[in-house]
Design an enzyme around this catalytic site. Structure first.
Site, PDB file in Angstrom:
ATOM      1  N   SER A 128       2.157  -2.223 -14.813  1.00 38.70           N
ATOM      2  CA  SER A 128       3.091  -1.946 -15.904  1.00 38.70           C
ATOM      3  C   SER A 128       3.806  -3.244 -16.239  1.00 38.70           C
ATOM      4  O   SER A 128       3.875  -4.157 -15.402  1.00 38.70           O
ATOM      5  CB  SER A 128       4.113  -0.892 -15.475  1.00 38.70           C
ATOM      6  OG  SER A 128       5.187  -0.803 -16.400  1.00 38.70           O
ATOM      7  N   TYR A 179      10.408   2.840  -9.519  1.00 38.34           N
ATOM      8  CA  TYR A 179       9.146   2.651 -10.236  1.00 38.34           C
ATOM      9  C   TYR A 179       8.845   1.162 -10.396  1.00 38.34           C
ATOM     10  O   TYR A 179       7.734   0.706 -10.104  1.00 38.34           O
ATOM     11  CB  TYR A 179       9.231   3.322 -11.601  1.00 38.34           C
ATOM     12  CG  TYR A 179       8.034   3.076 -12.493  1.00 38.34           C
ATOM     13  CD1 TYR A 179       6.825   3.711 -12.244  1.00 38.34           C
ATOM     14  CD2 TYR A 179       8.119   2.223 -13.586  1.00 38.34           C
ATOM     15  CE1 TYR A 179       5.725   3.501 -13.065  1.00 38.34           C
ATOM     16  CE2 TYR A 179       7.021   2.002 -14.410  1.00 38.34           C
ATOM     17  CZ  TYR A 179       5.830   2.643 -14.147  1.00 38.34           C
ATOM     18  OH  TYR A 179       4.745   2.420 -14.958  1.00 38.34           O
ATOM     19  N   LYS A 220       5.684  -1.212  -9.001  1.00 37.32           N
ATOM     20  CA  LYS A 220       4.760  -1.906  -9.889  1.00 37.32           C
ATOM     21  C   LYS A 220       4.762  -3.412  -9.635  1.00 37.32           C
ATOM     22  O   LYS A 220       3.733  -4.077  -9.830  1.00 37.32           O
ATOM     23  CB  LYS A 220       5.089  -1.591 -11.353  1.00 37.32           C
ATOM     24  CG  LYS A 220       4.769  -0.148 -11.738  1.00 37.32           C
ATOM     25  CD  LYS A 220       3.305   0.202 -11.476  1.00 37.32           C
ATOM     26  CE  LYS A 220       2.950   1.602 -11.923  1.00 37.32           C
ATOM     27  NZ  LYS A 220       1.522   1.923 -11.696  1.00 37.32           N
TER      28      LYS A 220
END
Length: 292
Positions: free
Chosen positions: A143, A156, A160
Site C-alpha cells: 500500500s 495497518y 504495510k
C-alpha cells in the site's frame, strides 16, 4: 514474465476487491487459477463467474498449515506455480485511534494477515518456484501506507511498512541465488474495494469489546472518495503491466510522492519528520481523478 497463457496464478484474498480483479485479469490472459480467501461464499461466486480451470480453497493466510495445504493442492492439480499474488489484507476498523489506543488484538489481526500471511505465502511457495527453475513472478500487495507515515491507521500502516521491507528482502534474496523470479510490490492508493469493511472477516478469537463502527464523518469521507477512486480492475491491469515489465515498485498514484520524498529527505538529512495529512493526500488523489 510476459507469457501468461496456461500458466498458473495463485491469488490470496481473491473473493473481492483487488484479489478478485487479479483473478479476472489472469483468466483474461488464459491463466489457470488457484484462489484462496476466508470468504467461501465470495470465493465460490468469483470462481463460478470466471469459469474455466479454477481451484478454490478456504484459507486463513495467517495460519501456515492452511497455506501449506493450499500449496500442496495446487501442485497436485497443476504441477507448478508461475505467478504468486500475496494479496490478502485487512484494516482494523473503529473510530480514529492513536497508536496507544489500539487493542493488542488489532495488532495481532493486522500483522497475522498483512505480514505473517505474506511470509507464509513466501515460505510455502518460493522454494518450489525456485526448484522449478522456470521464469516466474511474485506480486505482493502492499500500500502507499507502506511508504508514508503519520498518526492515522497505524496498525495497518505498520504492517504495510513491514510488507515493503519483506518484499525488498525477497527481491534481494532471489537475485543472490540467481532465481529467474521477478518481484513486484503493488502500492495502491485509494481503491474502491471493501477494505474498510474488513471487520466482517475478523476471527472471533481476535474480536474485542471496542466499537469497530466508523463515525459518520469518516463514512461520508470514504463514500465521497470512492466515488472517484480507482476500480479494482484498473489496479489489476497496472499490476500485470508491472509484472510484464519486471518492475518492482508499482504505485497506482503519484498523489503521495511529496510525502514519500519528505520522509526520505528527513531520514537522509537527519531532520525531524513532518507528517502531512494522509486523508488530505487521499482526497487530492480522488480529486485528480475526477478532473481527468
Amino acid at each position: 514474465m510476459q507469457d501468461f497463457r496456461n500458466k498458473v496464478a495463485v491469488v490470496t484474498g481473491a473473493a473481492s476487491g483487488i484479489g478478485e480483479a487479479l483473478a479476472r485479469a489472469g483468466a483474461a490472459r488464459g491463466m489457470r487459477l488457484a484462489l484462496a480467501d476466508v470468504d467461501e461464499e465470495g470465493l465460490r461466486r468469483v470462481a463460478a463467474e470466471i469459469g474455466g480451470d479454477v481451484l478454490t480453497m478456504s484459507v486463513d493466510v495467517g495460519k501456515g498449515q492452511q497455506v501449506e495445504a493450499f500449496r500442496d493442492a495446487i501442485l497436485s492439480r497443476f504441477g507448478a506455480v508461475d505467478l504468486l499474488c500475496n494479496n490478502a489484507g485487512v484494516v482494523p476498523g473503529g473510530r480514529h485511534r492513536w497508536v496507544w489506543e489500539y487493542d493488542e488484538a488489532d495488532w495481532r489481526w493486522a500483522f497475522d494477515v498483512n505480514v505473517i500471511g505474506l511470509v507464509n505465502g513466501l515460505r510455502s511457495f518460493v522454494p518450489a518456484m525456485i526448484a522449478a527453475g522456470t521464469p516466474a513472478h511474485i506480486l505482493n500487495t502492499a500500500s502507499v501506507a507502506g511508504f508514508v507515515s503519520g498518526a492515522g491507521s497505524v496498525a495497518y500502516g505498520a504492517s504495510k511498512h513491514a510488507a515493503v521491507r519483506i518484499s525488498e528482502g525477497l527481491l534481494a534474496g532471489l537475485q543472490a541465488v540467481d532465481a529467474p523470479i521477478g518481484v513486484t510490490t503493488l502500492a495502491p492508493g485509494i481503491v474502491a474495494t471493501r477494505i474498510y469493511q474488513s471487520e466482517r472477516n475478523r476471527p472471533d478469537a481476535l474480536r474485542t469489546g471496542t466499537d469497530t463502527s466508523e463515525d459518520a464523518e469518516l463514512t461520508e469521507a470514504v463514500d465521497e472518495l470512492y466515488a472517484n477512486a480507482l476500480q479494482p480492475g484498473e489496479v489489476a491491469e497496472m499490476a500485470f503491466d508491472a509484472i510484464e515489465q519486471d518492475r518492482f515498485y508499482a504505485f497506482t498514484t503519484d498523489a503521495y510522492d511529496d510525502a514519500i520524498t519528505s520522509r526520505i529527505d528527513a531520514i537522509t538529512h537527519r531532520r525531524n519528520p513532518v507528517f502531512p495529512s494522509l486523508m488530505a493526500m487521499t482526497k487530492a488523489d480522488a480529486q485528480k481523478r475526477s478532473k481527468a
